[in-house]
Design a protein around this motif. Structure first.
Motif, PDB file in Angstrom:
ATOM      1  N   ARG A   1       0.842  -1.189   0.000  1.00  0.00           N
ATOM      2  CA  ARG A   1       0.000   0.000   0.000  1.00  0.00           C
ATOM      3  C   ARG A   1       0.880   1.243   0.000  1.00  0.00           C
ATOM      4  NH1 ARG A   1      -5.198  -1.424   0.970  1.00  0.00           N
ATOM      5  NH2 ARG A   1      -5.919   0.716   1.314  1.00  0.00           N
ATOM      6  N   LEU A   2       0.346   2.320  -0.567  1.00  0.00           N
ATOM      7  CA  LEU A   2       0.992   3.624  -0.521  1.00  0.00           C
ATOM      8  C   LEU A   2       0.178   4.505   0.416  1.00  0.00           C
ATOM      9  CD1 LEU A   2       1.915   4.232  -4.274  1.00  0.00           C
ATOM     10  CD2 LEU A   2       3.453   3.614  -2.401  1.00  0.00           C
ATOM     11  N   VAL A   3       0.834   4.995   1.452  1.00  0.00           N
ATOM     12  CA  VAL A   3       0.162   5.726   2.519  1.00  0.00           C
ATOM     13  C   VAL A   3       0.796   7.107   2.639  1.00  0.00           C
ATOM     14  CG1 VAL A   3      -0.481   5.705   4.946  1.00  0.00           C
ATOM     15  CG2 VAL A   3      -0.199   3.534   3.715  1.00  0.00           C
ATOM     16  N   LEU A   4      -0.021   8.141   2.562  1.00  0.00           N
ATOM     17  CA  LEU A   4       0.463   9.515   2.643  1.00  0.00           C
ATOM     18  C   LEU A   4       0.079  10.116   3.990  1.00  0.00           C
ATOM     19  CD1 LEU A   4       1.930  11.655   0.929  1.00  0.00           C
ATOM     20  CD2 LEU A   4      -0.301  12.360   0.038  1.00  0.00           C
ATOM     21  N   VAL A   5       1.073  10.570   4.735  1.00  0.00           N
ATOM     22  CA  VAL A   5       0.831  11.245   6.007  1.00  0.00           C
ATOM     23  C   VAL A   5       0.833  12.750   5.740  1.00  0.00           C
ATOM     24  CG1 VAL A   5       1.581  11.559   8.398  1.00  0.00           C
ATOM     25  CG2 VAL A   5       2.042   9.395   7.222  1.00  0.00           C
ATOM     26  N   GLU A   6      -0.336  13.389   5.870  1.00  0.00           N
ATOM     27  CA  GLU A   6      -0.575  14.800   5.559  1.00  0.00           C
ATOM     28  C   GLU A   6      -0.600  14.996   4.041  1.00  0.00           C
ATOM     29  OE1 GLU A   6      -1.270  15.591   8.439  1.00  0.00           O
ATOM     30  OE2 GLU A   6       0.397  15.827   9.820  1.00  0.00           O
ATOM     31  N   VAL A   7      -1.288  16.046   3.615  1.00  0.00           N
ATOM     32  CA  VAL A   7      -1.360  16.344   2.182  1.00  0.00           C
ATOM     33  C   VAL A   7      -1.038  17.805   1.880  1.00  0.00           C
ATOM     34  CG1 VAL A   7      -2.974  14.478   1.652  1.00  0.00           C
ATOM     35  CG2 VAL A   7      -3.865  16.733   2.326  1.00  0.00           C
ATOM     36  N   GLY A   8      -0.504  18.527   2.852  1.00  0.00           N
ATOM     37  CA  GLY A   8      -0.107  19.895   2.611  1.00  0.00           C
ATOM     38  C   GLY A   8      -1.286  20.848   2.455  1.00  0.00           C
ATOM     39  N   ALA A   9      -0.972  22.069   2.061  1.00  0.00           N
ATOM     40  CA  ALA A   9      -1.962  23.144   2.016  1.00  0.00           C
ATOM     41  C   ALA A   9      -2.737  23.209   0.707  1.00  0.00           C
ATOM     42  CB  ALA A   9      -1.272  24.485   2.253  1.00  0.00           C
ATOM     43  N   GLY A  10      -2.242  22.516  -0.313  1.00  0.00           N
ATOM     44  CA  GLY A  10      -2.898  22.628  -1.612  1.00  0.00           C
ATOM     45  C   GLY A  10      -2.852  24.067  -2.110  1.00  0.00           C
TER      46      GLY A  10
ATOM     47  N   GLY B   1       2.909  30.607  -4.249  1.00  0.00           N
ATOM     48  CA  GLY B   1       4.175  30.818  -3.561  1.00  0.00           C
ATOM     49  C   GLY B   1       4.196  30.404  -2.110  1.00  0.00           C
ATOM     50  N   ASN B   2       3.058  29.972  -1.577  1.00  0.00           N
ATOM     51  CA  ASN B   2       2.990  29.557  -0.177  1.00  0.00           C
ATOM     52  C   ASN B   2       2.449  28.139  -0.097  1.00  0.00           C
ATOM     53  OD1 ASN B   2       3.760  32.099   1.221  1.00  0.00           O
ATOM     54  ND2 ASN B   2       1.936  32.876   0.207  1.00  0.00           N
ATOM     55  N   GLY B   3       3.341  27.170  -0.035  1.00  0.00           N
ATOM     56  CA  GLY B   3       2.928  25.780  -0.057  1.00  0.00           C
ATOM     57  C   GLY B   3       2.509  25.364  -1.452  1.00  0.00           C
ATOM     58  N   GLY B   4       1.771  24.257  -1.529  1.00  0.00           N
ATOM     59  CA  GLY B   4       1.264  23.803  -2.817  1.00  0.00           C
ATOM     60  C   GLY B   4       2.243  23.017  -3.666  1.00  0.00           C
ATOM     61  N   LYS B   5       3.360  22.569  -3.070  1.00  0.00           N
ATOM     62  CA  LYS B   5       4.381  21.873  -3.847  1.00  0.00           C
ATOM     63  C   LYS B   5       4.315  20.355  -3.717  1.00  0.00           C
ATOM     64  CE  LYS B   5       7.775  25.623  -3.928  1.00  0.00           C
ATOM     65  NZ  LYS B   5       9.210  25.983  -3.732  1.00  0.00           N
ATOM     66  N   LEU B   6       3.382  19.859  -2.915  1.00  0.00           N
ATOM     67  CA  LEU B   6       3.363  18.429  -2.628  1.00  0.00           C
ATOM     68  C   LEU B   6       3.194  17.577  -3.878  1.00  0.00           C
ATOM     69  CD1 LEU B   6       3.288  16.035  -0.656  1.00  0.00           C
ATOM     70  CD2 LEU B   6       0.821  16.389  -0.481  1.00  0.00           C
ATOM     71  N   LEU B   7       2.215  17.908  -4.717  1.00  0.00           N
ATOM     72  CA  LEU B   7       1.945  17.063  -5.877  1.00  0.00           C
ATOM     73  C   LEU B   7       3.135  17.014  -6.833  1.00  0.00           C
ATOM     74  CD1 LEU B   7      -1.793  17.858  -6.705  1.00  0.00           C
ATOM     75  CD2 LEU B   7      -0.833  15.969  -5.385  1.00  0.00           C
ATOM     76  N   GLY B   8       3.814  18.132  -6.993  1.00  0.00           N
ATOM     77  CA  GLY B   8       5.001  18.146  -7.845  1.00  0.00           C
ATOM     78  C   GLY B   8       6.101  17.267  -7.288  1.00  0.00           C
ATOM     79  N   ASN B   9       6.285  17.307  -5.986  1.00  0.00           N
ATOM     80  CA  ASN B   9       7.317  16.485  -5.371  1.00  0.00           C
ATOM     81  C   ASN B   9       6.907  15.015  -5.310  1.00  0.00           C
ATOM     82  OD1 ASN B   9       9.351  18.399  -4.916  1.00  0.00           O
ATOM     83  ND2 ASN B   9       8.254  19.209  -3.143  1.00  0.00           N
ATOM     84  N   LEU B  10       5.604  14.762  -5.177  1.00  0.00           N
ATOM     85  CA  LEU B  10       5.123  13.383  -5.244  1.00  0.00           C
ATOM     86  C   LEU B  10       5.440  12.788  -6.613  1.00  0.00           C
ATOM     87  CD1 LEU B  10       3.406  11.169  -3.773  1.00  0.00           C
ATOM     88  CD2 LEU B  10       1.415  12.140  -4.941  1.00  0.00           C
ATOM     89  N   LYS B  11       5.198  13.580  -7.658  1.00  0.00           N
ATOM     90  CA  LYS B  11       5.500  13.118  -9.012  1.00  0.00           C
ATOM     91  C   LYS B  11       7.001  12.931  -9.204  1.00  0.00           C
ATOM     92  CE  LYS B  11       4.591  14.146 -13.891  1.00  0.00           C
ATOM     93  NZ  LYS B  11       3.918  15.069 -14.856  1.00  0.00           N
TER      94      LYS B  11
END
Length: 325
Positions: free
Chosen positions: A98-107, A113-123
């Motif tokens: 399984r792939l388990v994500l702890v927290e998903v950031g601010a979106g 410019g303030n957060g929102g980088k999670l999906l790019g780093n996930l990729k």
């Protein structure tokens, strides 16, 4: 749970006091960094720290139970100055099945410019949102749950969201939509916007008390910051790490002075007491921890100091292919 009126002076969460007028030196050293992806092995599990970015925090406006001069002294001791740049960290656990994500950031909630980088780093780490099986939220604040949706639509289409039931009962209660005892309405509005699509899809698992979420992953209640704030303890082959959410926001201040609280705390006194208790336990057991707002990648140990208080000690950086950790 009653909300202390003194808990909130901000109107948005969790980074309401973005620093204004950053000096030229700060601006000059602020450049695009390399991808926020760092892998760490825990037994059979691969843990990948993922950066959602950083945001500046005006601690003079946010910290409570402390004088401004003391804040500045503690920051100076840590070679920092107000405002302080704070990390928003998330962690991907690959269990092998399984792939388990702890927290998903601010979106998108904090703007460009303030957060929102999670999906790019996930990729960048080699994964897509649709591959995530489970999401573990330590609590329902915007910098932890905001990334669940984008433009009102589900981002992680196949994931079940796990979160403490006291948080669900508090933040998603329609009776609290306009705020509670000074705790601003935006906390509740952002929670509803982020969680509702998953609730409607039957994809929210609200747990109570200590709960085995998945093999090797256990939820541990640690309330105070929010009613349902929880840790997640991961164990595999004798190795372990505990994801500690928002038990601490500002390492330079709250490790040496655990009584210092922040306006985001629903119950400041309980939050401070819980922090002292948990830090003492982590230090005594030499536990490995990962924090949502510790400097990225946010993985390390808590050391008790003979003079009182604690220090966060980051793990050694490892960058080679043939390693167990």
């Amino acid at each position: 749970m009653a909300v202390a009126a003194s808990a909130v002076s901000a109107t948005s969460i969790p980074f309401s006091a973005f620093a204004a007028g950053a000096d030229a030196t700060t601006i000059a050293r602020t450049r695009a960094q390399s991808q926020g992806v760092y892998q760490y092995r825990i037994g059979d599990f691969q843990v990948t720290a993922l950066s959602d970015g950083t945001v500046p925090q005006n601690l003079h406006a946010l910290l409570t139970n402390i004088k401004q001069a003391e804040v500045d002294a503690l920051l100076h001791h840590a070679f920092l100055a107000n405002p302080v740049e704070v990390s928003i960290n998330a962690y991907l656990i690959d269990t092998g099945s399984r792939l388990v994500l702890v927290e998903v950031g601010a979106g998108l909630l904090f703007g460009p410019g303030n957060g929102g980088k999670l999906l790019g780093n996930l990729k960048a780490a080699g994964y897509e949102p649709a591959q995530i099986d489970d999401i573990l939220l330590t609590h329902i604040h915007a910098d932890h749950s905001g990334g669940l949706t984008a433009d009102g639509k589900v981002v992680f289409s196949n994931a079940t969201v796990h979160v403490g039931k006291p948080d669900v009962d508090f933040f998603l209660n329609p009776a609290n939509a306009n705020g509670v005892d000074g705790y601003d309405k935006q906390y509740f509005q952002q929670a509803v916007a982020s969680l509702t699509p998953y609730v409607k899809a039957g994809k929210v698992h609200a747990f109570s008390g200590e709960t085995q979420i998945l093999p090797g992953i256990k939820a541990l209640p640690a309330p105070g910051h929010t009613p349902g704030h929880s840790f997640y303890a991961l164990e595999s082959k004798g190795d372990s790490i505990t994801f500690i959410g928002d038990i601490v926001h500002v390492a330079a201040v709250q490790f040496p002075k655990t009584a210092i609280t922040i306006v985001y705390d629903v119950d400041p006194k309980h939050a401070a007491s819980e922090r002292e208790t948990q830090f003492a336990g982590f230090a005594a057991k030499r536990s490995l921890v990962a924090g949502a707002h510790l400097p990225y990648p946010g993985i390390g140990h808590v050391r008790a100091e003979q003079s009182g208080g604690y220090t966060f000690v980051p793990v050694d950086f490892i960058d080679r292919t043939s390693t167990a950790k």
